[in-house]
Design an enzyme around this catalytic site. Structure first.
Site, PDB file in Angstrom:
ATOM      1  CG  ASN A   4      -0.340   3.258  -3.577  1.00  0.00           C
ATOM      2  OD1 ASN A   4      -1.410   3.602  -3.082  1.00  0.00           O
ATOM      3  ND2 ASN A   4       0.384   2.269  -3.071  1.00  0.00           N
TER       4      ASN A   4
ATOM      5  CD  GLU B 215       1.920  -2.006  -4.095  1.00  0.00           C
ATOM      6  OE1 GLU B 215       2.346  -1.368  -3.129  1.00  0.00           O
ATOM      7  OE2 GLU B 215       1.588  -3.208  -4.010  1.00  0.00           O
ATOM      8  CG  ASN B 216       2.892  -4.036 -12.949  1.00  0.00           C
ATOM      9  OD1 ASN B 216       3.707  -4.926 -13.181  1.00  0.00           O
ATOM     10  ND2 ASN B 216       1.911  -3.725 -13.768  1.00  0.00           N
ATOM     11  CB  ALA B 217       3.487  -8.713 -10.968  1.00  0.00           C
TER      12      ALA B 217
ATOM     13  CD  GLU C 176       2.681  11.176  -3.548  1.00  0.00           C
ATOM     14  OE1 GLU C 176       3.045  11.233  -2.368  1.00  0.00           O
ATOM     15  OE2 GLU C 176       2.712  10.106  -4.214  1.00  0.00           O
TER      16      GLU C 176
ATOM     17  CB  CYS D  16       8.769   8.583  -2.931  1.00  0.00           C
ATOM     18  SG  CYS D  16       8.294   8.641  -4.675  1.00  0.00           S
TER      19      CYS D  16
ATOM     20  CB  CYS E  53       6.200  11.745  -5.722  1.00  0.00           C
ATOM     21  SG  CYS E  53       5.449  10.248  -6.391  1.00  0.00           S
TER      22      CYS E  53
END
Length: 165
Positions: free
Chosen positions: A48, A50-52, A61, A93, A96
């Site tokens: 995974n 992530e981003n702000a 996945e 999730c 996914c």
């Protein structure tokens, strides 16, 4: 459904753990790794990221699938997913699950892996793919099919297509 040998399955599981360790999760601190085994024996993995801007992140996945597709592979026979959670409960999730369904037949096995998967090849792994795992195995691995993970799913076949060939 293709049956995996013990070495292939262990390699797939360990790949998911390795990819998890590369996760970029500074906001949630929830690291996830995924590995796909292609029909020709290649393993494609992802973590995974992530981003702000939270919605711009991508799950492990989907990262793995995108990497495989970009390398010309679109047929998969098994998936392994792991996180830092000790029990094998981190399943894909919803988005996914749908994304995987585009490329997986309903019978493809998906292995949910504990963060405490043994460092040595566990003796119970050789029976795992025959659905004969015991209580010890269930502490570390849960096996499901795509159909079990996303029952009555919508996929390419619903649109008159066969899916990736």
């Amino acid at each position: 459904m293709t049956s995996l040998d013990t070495q292939q399955l262990d390699k797939l599981i360990r790949a998911s753990l390795t990819y998890r360790d590369s996760a970029y999760a500074p906001y949630s601190k929830f690291r996830v790794g995924a590995a796909l085994l292609s029909s020709d024996g290649q393993i494609f993995g992802g973590c995974n990221v992530e981003n702000a801007s939270y919605g711009a992140g991508i799950c492990a996945e989907r990262t793995a699938v995108v990497k495989a597709i970009s390398e010309g592979q679109n047929q998969f026979i098994a998936v392994a997913v792991t996180s830092d959670v000790p029990s094998p409960t981190t399943s894909p999730c919803g988005i996914c699950r749908q994304f995987l369904r585009e490329f997986l037949s309903p019978s493809v096995p998906i292995y949910i892996i504990s963060s405490e998967y043994p460092s040595e090849l566990p003796p119970w792994l050789e029976n795992l793919d025959q659905d004969q795992e015991g209580d010890e195995a269930k502490k570390y691995v849960v096996k499901m099919t795509m159909e079990e993970l996303l029952p009555s799913s919508f996929g390419p076949d619903n649109l008159g297509m066969q899916g990736p060939q």
